[in-house]
Scaffold this motif. Structure first.
Motif, short mmCIF file in Angstrom:
data_model
loop_
_atom_site.label_atom_id
_atom_site.label_comp_id
_atom_site.label_asym_id
_atom_site.label_seq_id
_atom_site.Cartn_x
_atom_site.Cartn_y
_atom_site.Cartn_z
N GLN A 853 0.81 -1.22 0.00
CA GLN A 853 0.00 0.00 0.00
C GLN A 853 0.84 1.26 0.00
O GLN A 853 0.32 2.35 -0.14
N LYS A 854 2.15 1.10 0.17
CA LYS A 854 3.07 2.23 0.09
C LYS A 854 4.47 1.68 -0.09
O LYS A 854 4.78 0.59 0.38
N GLU A 855 5.31 2.47 -0.77
CA GLU A 855 6.73 2.11 -0.92
C GLU A 855 7.59 3.34 -0.64
O GLU A 855 7.28 4.45 -1.07
N LEU A 856 8.66 3.12 0.10
CA LEU A 856 9.71 4.12 0.25
C LEU A 856 10.92 3.65 -0.56
O LEU A 856 11.44 2.56 -0.32
N ALA A 857 11.34 4.45 -1.52
CA ALA A 857 12.47 4.08 -2.38
C ALA A 857 13.64 5.00 -2.10
O ALA A 857 13.48 6.22 -1.95
N GLY A 858 14.84 4.43 -2.01
CA GLY A 858 16.05 5.20 -1.79
C GLY A 858 17.25 4.30 -2.00
O GLY A 858 17.13 3.19 -2.52
N SER A 859 18.41 4.77 -1.58
CA SER A 859 19.62 3.99 -1.78
C SER A 859 19.52 2.67 -1.02
O SER A 859 19.47 2.64 0.20
N ALA A 860 19.45 1.56 -1.77
CA ALA A 860 19.33 0.20 -1.22
C ALA A 860 18.08 0.03 -0.37
O ALA A 860 18.03 -0.84 0.49
N LEU A 861 17.06 0.83 -0.63
CA LEU A 861 15.81 0.76 0.13
C LEU A 861 14.63 0.59 -0.81
O LEU A 861 14.44 1.39 -1.74
N ASN A 862 13.86 -0.43 -0.59
CA ASN A 862 12.56 -0.61 -1.23
C ASN A 862 11.63 -1.14 -0.13
O ASN A 862 11.38 -2.33 -0.01
N ILE A 863 11.18 -0.21 0.70
CA ILE A 863 10.43 -0.58 1.90
C ILE A 863 8.95 -0.59 1.58
O ILE A 863 8.41 0.40 1.07
N ARG A 864 8.31 -1.71 1.89
CA ARG A 864 6.89 -1.87 1.60
C ARG A 864 6.07 -1.84 2.90
O ARG A 864 6.45 -2.45 3.90
N PHE A 865 4.94 -1.16 2.83
CA PHE A 865 3.96 -1.17 3.90
C PHE A 865 2.72 -1.88 3.36
O PHE A 865 2.20 -1.52 2.30
N LEU A 866 2.25 -2.88 4.09
CA LEU A 866 1.31 -3.86 3.55
C LEU A 866 -0.10 -3.69 4.08
O LEU A 866 -0.34 -3.03 5.10
N ASN A 867 -1.03 -4.35 3.38
CA ASN A 867 -2.39 -4.46 3.87
C ASN A 867 -2.44 -5.45 5.02
O ASN A 867 -1.46 -6.14 5.33
N ASP A 868 -3.59 -5.53 5.66
CA ASP A 868 -3.74 -6.46 6.77
C ASP A 868 -3.86 -7.87 6.23
O ASP A 868 -4.54 -8.12 5.22
N ALA A 869 -3.22 -8.81 6.90
CA ALA A 869 -3.30 -10.22 6.51
C ALA A 869 -4.69 -10.78 6.82
O ALA A 869 -5.52 -10.12 7.44
N ARG A 870 -4.92 -12.01 6.38
CA ARG A 870 -6.22 -12.64 6.61
C ARG A 870 -6.54 -12.67 8.11
O ARG A 870 -5.70 -13.03 8.94
N THR A 871 -7.78 -12.30 8.42
CA THR A 871 -8.25 -12.39 9.80
C THR A 871 -9.65 -12.95 9.79
O THR A 871 -10.46 -12.64 8.90
N TYR A 872 -9.93 -13.79 10.75
CA TYR A 872 -11.29 -14.34 10.86
C TYR A 872 -11.54 -14.64 12.33
O TYR A 872 -10.62 -14.77 13.15
N GLY A 873 -12.82 -14.72 12.66
CA GLY A 873 -13.16 -14.98 14.05
C GLY A 873 -14.64 -14.97 14.28
O GLY A 873 -15.45 -14.99 13.34
N ALA A 874 -15.00 -14.94 15.54
CA ALA A 874 -16.40 -14.95 15.94
C ALA A 874 -16.59 -13.98 17.09
O ALA A 874 -15.65 -13.70 17.86
N ARG A 875 -17.79 -13.45 17.21
CA ARG A 875 -18.09 -12.54 18.30
C ARG A 875 -19.50 -12.79 18.83
O ARG A 875 -20.38 -13.27 18.12
N LEU A 876 -19.66 -12.45 20.07
CA LEU A 876 -20.96 -12.51 20.75
C LEU A 876 -21.33 -11.09 21.13
O LEU A 876 -20.54 -10.38 21.77
N ARG A 877 -22.54 -10.68 20.76
CA ARG A 877 -22.99 -9.31 21.00
C ARG A 877 -24.32 -9.32 21.72
O ARG A 877 -25.27 -9.99 21.29
N LEU A 878 -24.39 -8.58 22.80
CA LEU A 878 -25.62 -8.47 23.60
C LEU A 878 -26.04 -7.02 23.63
O LEU A 878 -25.28 -6.15 24.04
N THR A 879 -27.27 -6.74 23.18
CA THR A 879 -27.81 -5.38 23.22
C THR A 879 -28.89 -5.29 24.29
O THR A 879 -29.55 -6.28 24.61
N PHE A 880 -29.02 -4.13 24.85
CA PHE A 880 -30.05 -3.93 25.89
C PHE A 880 -30.60 -2.52 25.82
O PHE A 880 -30.08 -1.68 25.11
#
Length: 880
Positions: A853-880
């Motif tokens: 999602q972004k790159e910093l380029a410079g002398s010997a630098l090609n730095i990458r900033f990434l998206n979020d990796a796979r995430t999954y899960g479950a949640r319990l929600r109680l409303t009142f």
């Protein structure tokens, strides 16, 4: 504008206008001369009305002449959008990256990657309509929401400061007078993540209520430490987070005319920080692109990454109703205190790399410190609803004080160089503006709109910036003995330095003292203080020479005739940094809205936006320009917004075409900072990146939105964007070909014809959902799919690298590929609710796509900033 672009822009405009034609034929009243179209019968079912505040007043989204996407809190949660960066999966044209804790927002390829004190955001973030100048920690506000609005295109008139690309407005849930209510939820997911969230609404009286909300999350971003040797094998990878936040909101209506609201919030981020992954060595060694490498397998060494970010703020609003006129006075104070030690690495793992032979005892690293205290006040007087002329008059004031520190250390070098420091204890920014904006009903079907805003800004800073350098001579004046700095336990002084005035430091003793004052706590195996401490205290102007196995470079020994010192000790300290800039500019907009029939509107408008200018680092004797001007954007836009009937159900179809004229665009460019005028021709002995107004671009495109409800409780929501960008002016130094042997010089490269970074040509988001009554409750599911075509990460657009000696390499051969191939992300969600209990499961980025999602380029630098990796899960929600 050339003829081809003009033709394509007109085609988009005609498509936008003609989109209403089928509906017009279906719903036009028999009497075409009627002053107002007859009301059409409302469909039985379909997408509900969406209320937004894009024009600084509540409006049905279908009545807004522009492109605004609003997502409610329930939809975000069900779609697995649980953190701010994931918002781009639902909003085409939106890019959000996190670099060292700073949130960078781009809309339609327009934004800013300069997140230092020298820069400003290019897309303006807001919380409840109030401007946030430093979006560090913006994700901590992403809970107990009412909705999130993304307003695309410049909003210079109504939203003003830095709304060049548009605005992102996080709107939190408000207290209610009529019920004691709330919710609590707990969730668990992969990558050892767990979270909790809750809120309670308490009506104290019939006209007074409070709402308290809280949030906690513990998660990681999916990076892995693949180091095999001590001490690095035990380092925690980057991206581990433990965050918590709380918010207290108060709403009081002492009379039917007066409303007072106050919101206070506090949040803290902790963890291992947000550095990127340097892929340069992996690309050079393998010839593979980032898409063929695993960018989350990082070879860590040296420092343990660590981050803390503490922020809090108070917002207040006083609103009074004068019958036909309303008045609002808003005020905000925000504080940010950010510290990060970058998790250091030697790049990423790659096929053929021998991890057993790596030098893990290397503590080269980066240290960041940012503090910000900002105040925002705004007074707005406006016409109430139902009037023929609906207007806004306002005054805006902004003040920010910052203190920033940055230190980069190079450990285990053979000699000479130790670090770079830029620490500014006094950075100030001010802005004030006045604006007027309105919409006038020329006739029942026709409205004209217009507005203007005048802004004055000033910025200044004081501090130090430049190199730490030690050149320590050995026997027979041989060069040089090595220095270690930053090993275990090292803490830099940064903002706690006792002195920032270097204007009178010109002796070796003063320089040695200043360098040592930059160390709050020395590392366990640091050598700098031992080597130059004697210079600082005056006991030996030659210092203290010694060798040790980890600093023995094998070819330099200590002299024997210098009282235990070096044969010479040349020290370099940072220089004084003083900068200031002031600017004045105006933004405006003009447009019209015309109702073809009930539910069918066409519009056209021209609007402008600016991003604040600023100043550059100062270096004595350099040719660096002191300031750079504000960037300016003019946008021409036409479109239509349509509501119609599909099989007895309400449907929405909107289409917009736009053309951007982007001027005074700022590109970072290399400029000489150390010019030796004693030689003929003059010789430059050092270069630095500076900001210059050397660019211009044009953009055009179209966006379409389609929402409809189908039988069996299905709903479909599709948003699509087409974008064509071209840089029309700009020549910069190619930092990919930086030559240190030539003082850091780089060849020039033309950017003309290149695409803007992060600007995909095609971006489509599709949301499909259904609910079904099952047993005593209701089951629902949803799919959110997003396709984003290829884009470039830098302005170089994968062009060949031509070095100073004329040698040419492809970007891949040189280690700088910057094209992100197109990709699809897929989010899934499902839930079952019985009464006030809901169970949900979700998956975000189910395909585990790895996108830069972004790159910093410079002398010997090609730095990458990434998206979020796979995430999954479950949640319990109680409303009142």
């Amino acid at each position: 504008m050339n003829r081809g672009i003009w033709k394509r822009s007109m085609v988009l405009a005609l498509l936008s206008t003609c989109a209403a034609a089928p509906a017009l034929a279906q719903e036009a009243p028999a009497d075409q001369s009627a002053a107002k179209p007859a009301a059409a019968a409302q469909p039985k079912d379909g997408p509900g009305d969406i209320i937004v505040t894009a024009n600084r007043r509540e409006q049905n989204l279908q009545d807004v002449s522009g492109v605004v996407q609003a997502l409610g809190s329930d939809q975000l949660r069900k779609d697995g959008i649980v953190e701010l960066r994931q918002l781009q999966q639902a909003v085409p044209g939106l890019s959000i990256a996190n670099q060292e804790g700073n949130v960078e927002i781009f809309i339609r390829g327009v934004g800013s990657a300069n997140n230092t004190e020298l820069g400003d955001p290019g897309a303006a973030p807001h919380l409840n309509g109030t401007y946030i100048p430093r979006p560090r920690g913006l994700g901590l506000m992403f809970y107990d929401l009412e909705r999130v609005e993304v307003n695309k295109g410049p909003q210079g008139t109504l939203y003003g400061r830095n709304a060049l690309a548009g605005t992102l407005n996080i709107i939190t849930a408000k207290p209610k007078f009529d019920s004691y209510s709330g919710y609590i939820q707990a969730e668990f997911g992969n990558r050892n993540s767990y979270a909790a969230e809750g809120a309670v609404n308490i009506p104290i009286a019939s006209n007074f209520a409070i709402r308290a909300a809280g949030y906690y999350v513990n998660r990681d971003y999916g990076f892995r430490n693949v180091s095999t040797g001590a001490p690095a094998i035990g380092l925690k990878p980057a991206g581990l987070e433990e965050n918590y936040a709380g918010r207290l909101s108060m709403l009081w209506e002492p009379t039917s005319r007066l409303t007072i609201s106050v919101i206070g919030d506090y949040g803290k981020e902790t963890g291992t920080g947000y550095p990127g992954a340097n892929i340069y060595s992996a690309v050079e060694a393998t010839g593979l692109t980032a898409s063929d490498l695993d960018l989350r397998r990082v070879v860590y060494r040296g420092l343990q990454g660590k981050m803390t970010n503490e922020l809090w703020g108070v917002q207040g609003k006083i609103a009074y109703d004068f019958d036909k006129v309303g008045m609002e006075l808003t005020g905000s104070y925000r504080s940010v205190d950010f510290n990060q030690v970058n998790a250091s690495s030697d790049g990423i793992d790659y096929p053929g790399r021998n991890l057993a032979t790596e030098q893990y005892d290397n503590f080269s690293g980066n240290f960041w410190q940012t503090k910000s205290q900002s105040e925002v006040f705004e007074l707005r007087v406006f016409a109430k609803k139902g009037q023929r002329f609906r207007w806004n008059l306002g005054a805006f004031y902004f003040n920010e004080d910052q203190q920033v520190g940055y230190l980069a250390l190079a450990d285990r070098g053979y000699c000479c160089y130790s670090g770079t420091e830029f620490t500014m204890p006094d950075v100030r920014g001010k802005s004030h503006a006045f604006y007027a904006d309105g919409t006038y009903d020329v006739a029942d079907r026709l409205r004209v709109l217009g507005g203007i805003r005048y802004t004055e800004e000033s910025k200044s800073r004081y501090g130090i910036g430049g190199n730490w350098a030690l050149t320590l001579g050995g026997a027979n004046y041989a060069c040089c003995l090595a220095t270690r700095l930053g090993t275990e336990g090292f803490v830099p002084a940064l903002l706690s330095r006792p002195n920032f005035d270097v204007s009178k430091i010109n002796t070796p003793q003063g320089m040695a003292q200043f360098l040592i004052q930059g160390i709050a706590s020395p590392g366990a195996r640091d050598t700098l203080i031992n080597q130059i401490g004697a210079i600082a205290n005056g006991t030996n102007p030659a210092g203290n020479c010694f060798t040790r196995p980890d600093i023995d470079n094998g070819f330099v020994t200590c002299p024997t005739n210098t009282n235990g010192g070096f044969s010479y000790a040349n020290l370099t300290i940072p220089g004084q940094q003083v900068g200031s800039a002031a600017f004045k500019y105006a933004d405006w907009r003009l447009g019209f809205e015309y109702d073809l029939s009930t539910g069918h509107m066409v519009y056209g408008k021209v609007s402008t936006g600016h991003k604040a200018g600023g100043f550059n680092d100062s270096f004595n004797g350099s040719t660096v320009p002191e300031t750079y001007r504000p960037e300016k954007l003019i946008v021409y836009e036409v479109g239509s917004r349509n509501t119609f009937d599909v099989m007895g159900r309400r449907a929405v179809f909107n289409l917009t075409g736009f053309y951007y004229d982007y001027k005074d665009q700022v590109f970072q460019d290399l400029t000489c900072i150390n010019l030796d005028t004693t030689q003929t021709p003059n010789v430059c002995n050092g270069y630095s990146l500076v900001n210059r107004n050397i660019g211009a671009s044009r953009l055009f495109g179209a966006e379409a939105e389609f929402r409809v409800a189908l039988p069996y409780h299905f709903s479909v929501d599709v948003n699509a964007a087409y974008l064509d960008t071209r840089i029309t002016n700009g020549e910069v130094a190619d930092v990919r070909a930086l030559d240190n042997s030539a003082g850091g010089k780089s060849p020039l490269i033309s950017l003309v014809g290149n695409q803007l970074p992060l600007a995909s040509k095609v971006n489509v988001s599709a949301h499909i959902a259904q609910w079904i009554d099952v047993g005593r409750g209701r089951f629902d599911w949803q799919v959110l799919a997003n396709y984003r075509s290829a884009y470039y990460l830098t302005q170089f657009n994968n062009k060949d690298v031509v070095f100073l000696n004329g040698t040419r390499q492809t970007a891949l051969q040189a280690g700088f590929p910057d094209r992100q191939p197109g990709f699809v992300t897929l989010n899934l969600g499902a839930g079952y609710q019985v009464n006030n209990v809901r169970i949900e499961a979700w998956a975000s980025n189910l395909l585990n796509v790895q996108a830069s999602q972004k790159e910093l380029a410079g002398s010997a630098l090609n730095i990458r900033f990434l998206n979020d990796a796979r995430t999954y899960g479950a949640r319990l929600r109680l409303t009142f």
